[in-house]
Design an enzyme around this catalytic site. Structure first.
Site, short mmCIF file in Angstrom:
data_model
loop_
_atom_site.label_atom_id
_atom_site.label_comp_id
_atom_site.label_asym_id
_atom_site.label_seq_id
_atom_site.Cartn_x
_atom_site.Cartn_y
_atom_site.Cartn_z
N ASP A 159 47.83 -0.80 25.10
CA ASP A 159 48.81 -1.46 25.52
C ASP A 159 49.85 -0.42 25.85
O ASP A 159 50.14 0.68 25.41
CB ASP A 159 49.55 -2.14 23.91
CG ASP A 159 48.75 -3.20 23.66
OD1 ASP A 159 49.36 -4.36 23.89
OD2 ASP A 159 48.19 -2.86 22.53
N HIS A 181 56.04 -7.22 25.13
CA HIS A 181 56.45 -7.81 23.83
C HIS A 181 56.81 -6.84 22.90
O HIS A 181 56.19 -5.84 22.90
CB HIS A 181 55.37 -8.85 23.46
CG HIS A 181 54.09 -8.27 23.18
ND1 HIS A 181 53.10 -7.82 24.36
CD2 HIS A 181 53.21 -7.89 22.23
CE1 HIS A 181 52.08 -7.23 23.97
NE2 HIS A 181 52.20 -7.25 22.75
N ASP A 203 49.35 -6.58 13.43
CA ASP A 203 50.28 -5.73 13.68
C ASP A 203 50.74 -4.62 12.27
O ASP A 203 50.93 -5.00 11.50
CB ASP A 203 51.56 -6.10 14.08
CG ASP A 203 51.34 -6.96 15.51
OD1 ASP A 203 50.46 -6.72 16.04
OD2 ASP A 203 52.52 -7.61 15.79
N GLU A 220 50.44 -12.74 24.97
CA GLU A 220 49.72 -14.09 25.40
C GLU A 220 50.70 -15.06 25.83
O GLU A 220 51.98 -14.98 25.46
CB GLU A 220 48.99 -14.30 23.90
CG GLU A 220 48.00 -13.43 23.44
CD GLU A 220 47.61 -13.93 21.92
OE1 GLU A 220 46.77 -13.56 21.41
OE2 GLU A 220 48.55 -14.88 21.18
N THR A 227 40.84 -15.51 23.28
CA THR A 227 40.63 -14.85 22.08
C THR A 227 39.65 -15.74 21.14
O THR A 227 39.29 -16.92 21.52
CB THR A 227 41.94 -14.60 21.20
OG1 THR A 227 42.61 -15.84 20.87
CG2 THR A 227 42.82 -13.66 22.20
N GLU A 262 38.12 -11.85 23.77
CA GLU A 262 38.14 -10.81 22.73
C GLU A 262 37.82 -11.43 21.45
O GLU A 262 37.93 -12.57 21.20
CB GLU A 262 39.14 -9.81 22.92
CG GLU A 262 40.60 -10.54 22.82
CD GLU A 262 41.84 -9.85 23.24
OE1 GLU A 262 42.71 -10.06 22.68
OE2 GLU A 262 41.84 -9.24 24.27
N LEU A 309 40.22 -11.31 15.31
CA LEU A 309 40.42 -10.27 14.13
C LEU A 309 39.16 -9.44 14.01
O LEU A 309 38.06 -9.52 14.67
CB LEU A 309 40.45 -11.33 12.85
CG LEU A 309 41.37 -12.25 12.64
CD1 LEU A 309 41.09 -13.16 11.63
CD2 LEU A 309 42.66 -11.90 12.66
#
Length: 640
Positions: free
Chosen positions: A146, A186, A194, A279, A435, A473, A476
């Site tokens: 990121d 974001h 997070d 997203e 995802t 991806e 979790l």
């Protein structure tokens, strides 16, 4: 027997099991048989293992043949055993390897969220280097990171600070890995997984103090500061700039300051953040506002900019009286508890359909506009653009698909909510990154009416039908074989093709994420097998052309697609058929049992165990299990 100097050809047969402790020897340059590799059983190993190795020598040679060897010639006339120091030769079939490489799916690993601190510092550089080297040694192709707007432009408008990211990129480059860079517009914090808090730039939050409508807002007026509302995409509220202009300037600055990395082909993907968690969706299920799985979530379009946009659209359609929904419930409701989502509820009425079309179209136009700016920023660079879409799998088996609708995906049994997104991405030649690849229906509680497998099948099929690259991806962190096997199945839904490219293949997989837990002995050994299987049992390949992954200079976006043409893709079509199981399994119940036995033995042993011996023991049992599954009991995994 010392190894000769010259061209290393032994690595072409890297799948020879580690248990054999084979020492391959390099053939001198110019030798007539350049594709002939010589191996022998190491003396020390065979002395320690004794007859166990010799008894399996015939299996060793059969294994080599199964893994692409055209012929194997023993150096002596011994029977079915290989004595210590006995040599045998393996003739490699380069053509077979080239064909199998067409099944290769590159794998990337997400770096920790806090790899660059909120204070814009690369901390523990030595520790990160060691972790990157472990990934590279495991065969990983690259990493994803990121690039936080809230860190880089935190000091003020157009005051960019790239130095910490440059140091990180240099480190990745030195470790021989490729890089996927996310333009993260974001907030980090408030979403599942997070672990740190990285807010939007303070100067943007200050504007929000006097004008909170720049943020997403639910029906009760709660503001969500994860990402700017699409309602302000073209409003000059930020020191004279619009939100889209802010994103565009940021990406242009990234290109200017990272041009050497772009020119060196270090950066292969630019994933453009288009919403919360990066997203393309609305923040309909925020944990920091009390949402819990499997709540349906709430619509997030009640800021004054989006509200006015809806009123204008309704008025243009001849329905001045229509308002935004007031009957859609709260975050943790079930569909049948609301007037909007119950059977034959508001969502089935003319007003409901109009609202849902408007709501989902705002996402399409938002993503389309920002991707066009990204295309302009990176035009001519050898990179692919990408956009991520979240896997909202709960309530998929409910008639209303309520959780998908509140997130902005107008997906029903009689309407495809994802293929229009794929069609929009096609004009930018962008990758559709999805995802929840690791999830199975059986993992989910029955009351959630969840169907991640069917959702993934639908979304991937839509992307392939629009002739775009599809990547994905895990949603979790997972360290178990079942999760890895599900990802492998989705990466090649109809298996490998030993005569060329597979019928269906994802362009890449990104694993979430690098952590101490991933690098634990047991977890990392399974992960390395996962990488190998994602590579179709081939060695790491540094040349993307060999697996049709070559990236050309980015060309201008195609002409804008009219919304009517985008929505033609909403007509449902049967998805491509997927196999029930992957043909590149990392193992099943027996391998799990072996893991536990070895883990127990390593802890309970009174003597100090040599790590290499333990690794060899593990490889022996794991390979024996694969052989058993393949030849004796193909149902072993299905019986779990």
């Amino acid at each position: 027997m010392p190894a000769a100097t010259g061209t290393n050809v032994g690595t072409k047969l890297g799948a020879l099991p580690e248990i054999m402790r084979l020492q391959h020897h390099k053939i001198p340059s110019g030798a007539p048989h350049r594709n002939l590799a010589t191996y022998r059983v190491d003396t020390a190993t065979t002395t320690r293992k004794g007859n166990g190795i010799r008894a399996r020598s015939d299996w060793i040679l059969r294994s080599a043949k199964r893994r692409g060897a055209a012929a194997i010639t023993r150096a002596s006339s011994a029977g079915t055993s290989v004595a210590p120091n006995q040599e045998f030769k393996v003739k490699l079939n380069d053509g077979d390897d080239d064909k199998m490489l067409l099944n290769y799916v590159p794998i990337y690993v997400m770096l920790p969220l806090e790899v660059i601190t909120v204070d814009n510092v690369l901390e523990d550089e030595e520790g990160i280097r060691k972790r990157l080297e472990q990934l590279r040694a495991a065969g990983v192709d690259g990493v994803m990171v990121d690039v936080w707007w809230g860190i880089v432009e935190s000091q003020g408008p157009k005051q960019y600070r790239w130095s910490a990211y440059r140091r990180l990129f240099q480190l990745v480059q030195r470790c021989g890995l490729k890089l996927q860079a996310i333009m993260s517009f974001h907030q980090c914090g408030g979403n599942i997984g997070d672990a740190v808090n990285i807010p939007l730039p303070q100067w943007v939050l200050n504007i929000g103090e006097s004008n909170p409508d720049i943020f997403y807002t639910n029906g009760t007026g709660n503001r969500n500061k994860e990402y700017l509302s699409p309602g302000v995409d073209n409003e000059p509220l930020f020191a004279g700039r619009t939100a889209v202009e802010i994103y565009s300037d940021y990406m242009k600055s990234f290109r200017e300051n990272m041009s050497d990395f772009l020119d060196a082909d270090l950066i292969v993907d630019i994933e453009v953040g288009l919403g919360p968690a990066g997203e393309l969706r609305y923040p309909s299920y925020p944990q920091n506002q009390g949402w819990k799985f499997p709540g349906i979530g709430e619509f997030q379009c009640y800021d004054r900019y989006l509200e006015q946009d809806f009123k204008n659209a309704a008025t243009k359609a001849g329905h001045l009286e229509w308002e935004l929904p007031e009957d859609a419930g709260q975050y943790n409701d079930k569909p049948e508890a609301t007037e909007f989502f119950r059977k034959n509820g508001t969502y089935r009425t003319e007003r409901g359909k109009f609202f849902l079309t408007w709501y989902s179209n705002k996402l399409l136009s938002h993503g389309d506009q920002i991707l066009e700016e990204a295309n302009k920023a990176f035009l001519g660079c050898r990179v692919k653009l990408a956009a991520k879409v979240s896997g909202i799998h709960w309530w998929y088996n409910d008639e209303s698909h309520a959780a998908e609708l509140t997130a902005g995906f107008y997906n029903l049994k009689d309407r495809d909510g994802y293929r229009p997104i794929a069609r929009m991405l096609s004009r930018h030649d962008a990758i559709f990154n999805f995802t929840c690849l690791e999830m199975r229906d059986s993992d989910q509680p029955a009351e959630a009416k969840s169907a991640p497998q069917e959702l993934v099948q639908q979304v991937l099929s839509g992307g392939w039908r629009e002739n775009i690259e599809v990547a994905g991806e895990n949603a979790l962190p997972r360290y178990d074989r079942a999760g890895y096997n599900q990802m492998l199945l989705n990466a090649r839904p109809n298996g490998v093709n030993r005569d060329g490219p597979p019928s269906l293949r994802m362009s890449g997989i990104t694993y979430l994420r690098l952590s101490d837990e991933l690098l634990e002995w047991k977890n990392f050994r399974i992960f390395k097998t996962f990488v190998k299987k994602m590579h179709a049992d081939q060695e790491y390949c540094s040349d993307p052309e060999k697996y049709q992954g070559h990236v050309l200079p980015l060309e201008p976006s195609k002409p804008k697609i009219p919304i009517e043409e985008l929505l033609e893709a909403a007509k449902p079509v049967q998805p491509f058929p997927f196999d029930d199981e992957t043909d590149m399994s990392v193992g099943g119940a027996l391998a799990d049992l072996i893991d536990n036995l070895i883990h127990f033995a390593s802890k309970s042993s009174d003597r100090r165990r040599e790590p290499a011996d333990e690794a060899c023991f593990y490889d022996l049992l794991e390979n024996e299990e694969r052989s058993l599954n393949a030849h004796c009991n193909p149902e072993v995994d299905r019986a779990r």
